[in-house]
Design a protein around this motif. Sequence first.
Motif, short mmCIF file in Angstrom:
data_model
loop_
_atom_site.label_atom_id
_atom_site.label_comp_id
_atom_site.label_asym_id
_atom_site.label_seq_id
_atom_site.Cartn_x
_atom_site.Cartn_y
_atom_site.Cartn_z
N MET A 14 3.85 6.26 -13.24
CA MET A 14 3.79 6.73 -11.98
C MET A 14 2.80 5.84 -11.03
O MET A 14 3.03 5.75 -9.92
CB MET A 14 3.41 8.01 -11.94
N LEU A 15 1.98 5.36 -11.80
CA LEU A 15 0.73 4.77 -11.16
C LEU A 15 1.26 3.19 -10.61
O LEU A 15 0.92 2.62 -9.47
CB LEU A 15 -0.69 4.53 -11.52
N LEU A 16 1.76 2.61 -11.62
CA LEU A 16 1.86 0.99 -11.64
C LEU A 16 3.54 0.60 -11.45
O LEU A 16 3.69 -0.29 -11.35
CB LEU A 16 1.24 0.58 -12.84
N ASP A 17 4.33 1.21 -12.01
CA ASP A 17 5.71 1.03 -12.22
C ASP A 17 6.41 1.00 -10.79
O ASP A 17 6.17 1.43 -10.20
CB ASP A 17 6.60 1.68 -13.05
N GLY A 18 7.30 -0.37 -10.54
CA GLY A 18 8.10 -0.35 -9.42
C GLY A 18 7.26 -0.55 -8.19
O GLY A 18 6.20 -0.98 -8.14
N PRO A 53 -9.70 17.32 -8.26
CA PRO A 53 -9.55 16.15 -9.33
C PRO A 53 -9.67 14.89 -8.37
O PRO A 53 -9.27 15.22 -6.93
CB PRO A 53 -8.46 16.12 -10.06
N PRO A 54 -10.03 13.75 -8.71
CA PRO A 54 -9.57 12.78 -7.64
C PRO A 54 -8.38 12.59 -7.57
O PRO A 54 -7.32 12.95 -8.30
CB PRO A 54 -10.14 11.28 -8.82
N LEU A 55 -7.78 11.96 -6.45
CA LEU A 55 -6.52 12.09 -5.98
C LEU A 55 -5.96 10.51 -5.71
O LEU A 55 -6.51 9.66 -5.32
CB LEU A 55 -6.45 12.65 -4.57
N TRP A 56 -5.14 10.06 -6.53
CA TRP A 56 -4.47 8.84 -6.67
C TRP A 56 -3.11 8.64 -5.45
O TRP A 56 -2.25 9.73 -5.59
CB TRP A 56 -4.14 8.27 -7.70
N CYS A 57 -3.09 7.61 -4.67
CA CYS A 57 -1.97 7.56 -3.82
C CYS A 57 -1.42 6.15 -4.03
O CYS A 57 -2.18 5.33 -4.41
CB CYS A 57 -2.44 7.75 -2.30
N ARG A 58 -0.07 6.00 -3.67
CA ARG A 58 0.33 4.52 -3.75
C ARG A 58 0.31 3.79 -2.19
O ARG A 58 0.37 2.65 -1.90
CB ARG A 58 1.75 4.51 -4.37
N LEU A 59 0.37 4.99 -1.47
CA LEU A 59 0.41 4.42 0.13
C LEU A 59 -0.82 4.90 1.05
O LEU A 59 -1.08 6.13 0.58
CB LEU A 59 1.86 4.97 0.67
N ASP A 60 -1.13 4.19 1.87
CA ASP A 60 -2.23 4.72 2.82
C ASP A 60 -1.59 5.85 3.89
O ASP A 60 -0.73 5.78 3.91
CB ASP A 60 -2.92 3.68 3.51
N ARG A 61 -2.37 6.59 4.50
CA ARG A 61 -1.87 7.32 5.55
C ARG A 61 -2.89 6.97 6.88
O ARG A 61 -4.11 6.93 6.90
CB ARG A 61 -2.29 8.81 5.21
N MET A 62 -2.04 6.71 7.88
CA MET A 62 -2.44 6.22 9.24
C MET A 62 -2.12 7.20 10.21
O MET A 62 -1.43 8.53 9.94
CB MET A 62 -1.94 4.81 9.70
N TRP A 63 -1.74 6.82 11.45
CA TRP A 63 -1.39 7.72 12.54
C TRP A 63 -0.28 7.31 13.19
O TRP A 63 0.05 7.48 14.39
CB TRP A 63 -2.57 8.07 13.45
N PHE A 64 0.30 5.92 12.60
CA PHE A 64 1.44 5.34 13.14
C PHE A 64 2.38 4.83 11.92
O PHE A 64 1.70 4.72 10.86
CB PHE A 64 0.89 4.15 14.03
N GLY A 65 3.38 4.20 12.19
CA GLY A 65 4.10 3.70 11.08
C GLY A 65 3.61 2.54 10.91
O GLY A 65 3.15 1.53 11.37
N THR A 73 -5.38 -6.17 5.41
CA THR A 73 -6.33 -5.92 4.61
C THR A 73 -6.11 -6.12 3.20
O THR A 73 -5.24 -6.33 2.70
CB THR A 73 -6.55 -4.14 4.64
N MET A 74 -7.23 -5.74 2.31
CA MET A 74 -7.27 -6.00 0.89
C MET A 74 -7.02 -4.60 -0.18
O MET A 74 -7.63 -4.54 -1.07
CB MET A 74 -8.46 -6.88 0.49
N THR A 75 -6.49 -3.65 0.65
CA THR A 75 -6.31 -2.33 0.07
C THR A 75 -5.39 -2.58 -1.23
O THR A 75 -4.26 -3.11 -1.24
CB THR A 75 -5.48 -1.32 0.91
N ARG A 76 -5.91 -2.39 -2.40
CA ARG A 76 -4.86 -2.45 -3.60
C ARG A 76 -4.48 -1.24 -3.99
O ARG A 76 -5.00 -0.09 -3.59
CB ARG A 76 -6.17 -2.86 -4.62
N GLN A 77 -3.33 -1.18 -4.36
CA GLN A 77 -2.55 -0.08 -4.74
C GLN A 77 -2.35 -0.34 -6.24
O GLN A 77 -1.79 -1.07 -6.87
CB GLN A 77 -1.01 -0.15 -4.06
#
Length: 246
Positions: A14-18, A53-65, A73-77
Amino acid sequence: GGFLSFRPNIPKRMLLDGAHTVESHFALVNYQMKQIRTALAMASLLKRTLVMPPLWCRLDRMWFGHPGVMEGTMTRQPFLCPMDHVFEVHVMLKDLPEEEFGPRIDFREYTFLENPSLPKQVKESFLEVRLCNEHSTRCSTANGTNKHRALLLPRNSTEQMLLDVFSSYKNIKIIHFSSMVDGFRGFADAAVETQFRNRVKRYTGIWCCVEFREIGHIYYDMYWDDKPGWKPHPPQNREEDHPPWA
């Protein structure tokens, strides 16, 4: 009083596939949300403060598309995301009327137990709970516990079973579950269950945002699994643009 914490169970796939898509992001967050929902119910029942618990996300949240993370940026997913990317923290802190929403459920952030200013006597007053198969002969709360052995608790325990078992551990400051998956069958009283649902439904926020859409945000739904075929889609129009509980 005291605290209730748990170890989140997240399959590696769920964290890494696809690809990191809206679908894979919501699949990951929803999987965690269901465990948090169970933990909130247990914390409410046992009158304990939930350590989130710590919360894992695959996408960041912004205020625009955006395409998933801020371009350039160097955000690692995937990444550990702030609690307010998923939860409406201000609602969780609000004093909601008890007759409609049941008792307040206190919580702390996931780093709370590692905080150096947490008193030693709190840290050392610790009980580990392991969930086990209710039909297994070794799965019995009658086994009791000692300082070095975890308490075994059948999965899908009833409200009465939890109250009975943990009445002996009221003085223990931290009760830590090694897993929260299928930890609790639900409240026995339908009215209490309804109040709890009313409360926690309001705890989730939105993910923002799908690109090139007039309405690009998608509402998280605490009870997504009650809706067969639930999909993470933005509202089609203004009429649909409201939280799932509204």
